[in-house]
Design an enzyme around this catalytic site. Structure first.
Site, mmCIF file in Angstrom:
data_model
loop_
_atom_site.group_PDB
_atom_site.id
_atom_site.type_symbol
_atom_site.label_atom_id
_atom_site.label_comp_id
_atom_site.label_asym_id
_atom_site.label_seq_id
_atom_site.Cartn_x
_atom_site.Cartn_y
_atom_site.Cartn_z
ATOM 1 N N HIS A 79 5.649 1.771 -0.257
ATOM 2 C CA HIS A 79 6.572 1.400 0.830
ATOM 3 C C HIS A 79 6.946 2.593 1.705
ATOM 4 C CE1 HIS A 79 8.688 -1.800 2.676
ATOM 5 N NE2 HIS A 79 8.906 -2.507 1.569
ATOM 6 N N ASP A 136 5.808 -0.635 6.268
ATOM 7 C CA ASP A 136 6.748 -1.689 5.893
ATOM 8 C C ASP A 136 5.999 -2.962 5.545
ATOM 9 O OD1 ASP A 136 5.916 -2.727 8.326
ATOM 10 O OD2 ASP A 136 7.698 -2.030 9.395
#
Length: 458
Positions: A429, A433
């Site tokens: 992450h 995104d």
């Protein structure tokens, strides 16, 4: 005069500092050629053969099978200086000849089809029948000189042995040592009291008549599980230990997330069947999925990257070096297809086949197990539909593919039985995104459902 050279465990590269001895390929007394593999070792990366850079006679081995040795530790010693049939000891800078090879798995010449072993003739020294066997020549030269000086007479005229006992070959010395026989107690029947193999065998038969030796229990390999109270302890070492370290590091350092989608793979399976019906080399399903991955990474390069936390930078990589998970008898390994983005489907299929066979036989090199930038994990071969893969550190993502099975599916507005597969993407992450990860996975699913979408990137 023979020169004894020590060959040490060479630098294995890739940051490896130790290796486990899996299997010795030579024994003390064997004649070896330049670059002949002498031991099979397992590192944290692969199973490899170690070639010896010297030609001569093996005089000692260091380390038992199952034990670990650090880089630089002695492996074997080789007596050089007497030529054996078919062996060469070219001079190099005034020292005993060798290939100069110090890299595991690489040599400057082919290993002989079979190794030559010292086979001394019990009653006739090697020189007497015209044979030129390196081990016998080396040992006889040294032992002959020792035979003239090693003995001294005491006051009664008996000979007392002060140094190494002269024997016809290292094989005879080893035979005595392995059977607990003291050579100093024997009287050799060879020239100048040289101890022959026949002398040792006679002494062993005589000892067997008096007492039957108790069997010696086999040593337990260092890698064998150890039974303890309440359970069994299995050492985490070799390939399995390296995998454990990498997975633990991935879970500790990478904030990962997973998304997944079901896709109708019916058209992809039909396309593959059509390709393979044309008579050209067969295309594997894994190769088709790999080609889809490289096309998706071209659209979403964020997922072909790594994170440099020291510099606090995301490093986006130009080349796609595609790893794929392969289960072997030694555990999970991840071979890497280098420059996968530059290969067509046929080339990918051939490379997957080559690396899979190398993984099965344990012959992958460290270079073939490192440098990946993205991993494809086909866990469907285990009969499961889905999974949440652990990212192969320091990569940024892994695509998981479940089994392809017939399922009810709405196709063109009607319920039908279609070939359905679950796809999952685990991603770091920090590099992107959910929108980027979802876009990548949706593009992969679109290509699976409509292979013609790939034509846009070919």
């Amino acid at each position: 005069m023979a020169q004894v050279l020590e060959f040490r465990l060479p630098d294995l590269g890739e940051g490896l500092t130790e290796a486990e001895i899996v299997r010795w390929l030579v024994e003390v007394g064997d004649v070896v050629a330049v670059d002949q593999p002498v031991v099979e070792v397992e590192t944290a990366k692969a199973m490899v053969d170690v070639p010896c850079p010297y030609a001569g006679v093996v005089t000692a081995r260091f380390g038992e099978e199952g034990s670990e040795l650090p880089v630089g530790a002695p492996l074997i010693t080789v007596a050089v200086g007497a030529a054996a049939p078919g062996a060469s000891t070219a001079d190099s800078g005034g020292s005993a000849g060798g290939s100069g090879n110090v890299l595991v798995g690489y040599g400057t010449s082919e290993a002989p089809a079979r190794r030559r072993r010292v086979r001394p003739t019990p009653a006739v020294p090697a020189a007497a029948n015209g044979r030129s066997i390196a081990a016998e020549a080396v040992e006889e030269q040294d032992d002959g000189r020792r035979a003239q000086t090693a003995g001294r007479a005491d006051e009664s005229g008996a000979t007392v042995v002060d140094g190494p006992v002269p024997v016809i070959s290292p094989l005879v010395r080893r035979l005595a040592r392995e059977n607990g026989l003291d050579l100093k107690e024997l009287t050799g029947s060879g020239p100048d009291g040289l101890i022959l193999r026949a002398d040792v065998e006679y002494a062993l038969r005589a000892a067997a008549v008096q007492t039957r030796p108790a069997p010696v229990p086999a040593a337990t390999p260092a890698t064998a599980p150890a039974t303890t109270a309440g359970g069994t302890r299995v050492p985490l070492k070799g390939v399995r230990g390296a995998v454990a370290d990498k997975l633990s590091r991935s879970r500790t350092e990478i904030p990962d997330a997973t998304c997944w989608v079901d896709a109708d793979a019916t058209e992809l399976m039909r396309a593959r069947a059509a390709m393979n019906a044309a008579g050209a080399p067969k295309i594997s399903l894994l190769a088709l999925l790999a080609r889809i991955c490289t096309a998706a990474l071209a659209r979403f390069p964020e997922l072909n990257s790594t994170v440099d936390m020291a510099a606090r930078e995301i490093v986006r990589l130009d080349a796609v070096h595609l790893g794929f998970a392969a289960q072997t008898e030694r555990g999970l390994v991840v071979p890497v297809v280098k420059d996968a983005h530059a290969r067509d489907t046929e080339a990918l299929s051939a490379e997957f086949a080559r690396l899979t066979e190398a993984a099965r036989t344990g012959t992958l090199t460290p270079a073939e197990l490192t440098g990946g930038t993205f991993t494809l994990n086909n866990y469907g071969v285990f009969g499961v539909d889905g999974s949440t893969p652990i990212i192969n550190h320091p990569e940024a993502a892994m695509l998981g593919v479940g089994r392809i099975v017939p399922k009810p599916w709405v196709h063109e507005g009607e319920l039908a039985v279609r070939q359905v597969v679950q796809l999952s993407l685990t991603f770091d992450h920090r590099v992107c995104d959910g929108g980027t990860a979802g876009g990548f996975l949706r593009y992969v699913a679109d290509c699976v459902e409509q292979p013609a979408v790939l034509l846009r990137t070919l």
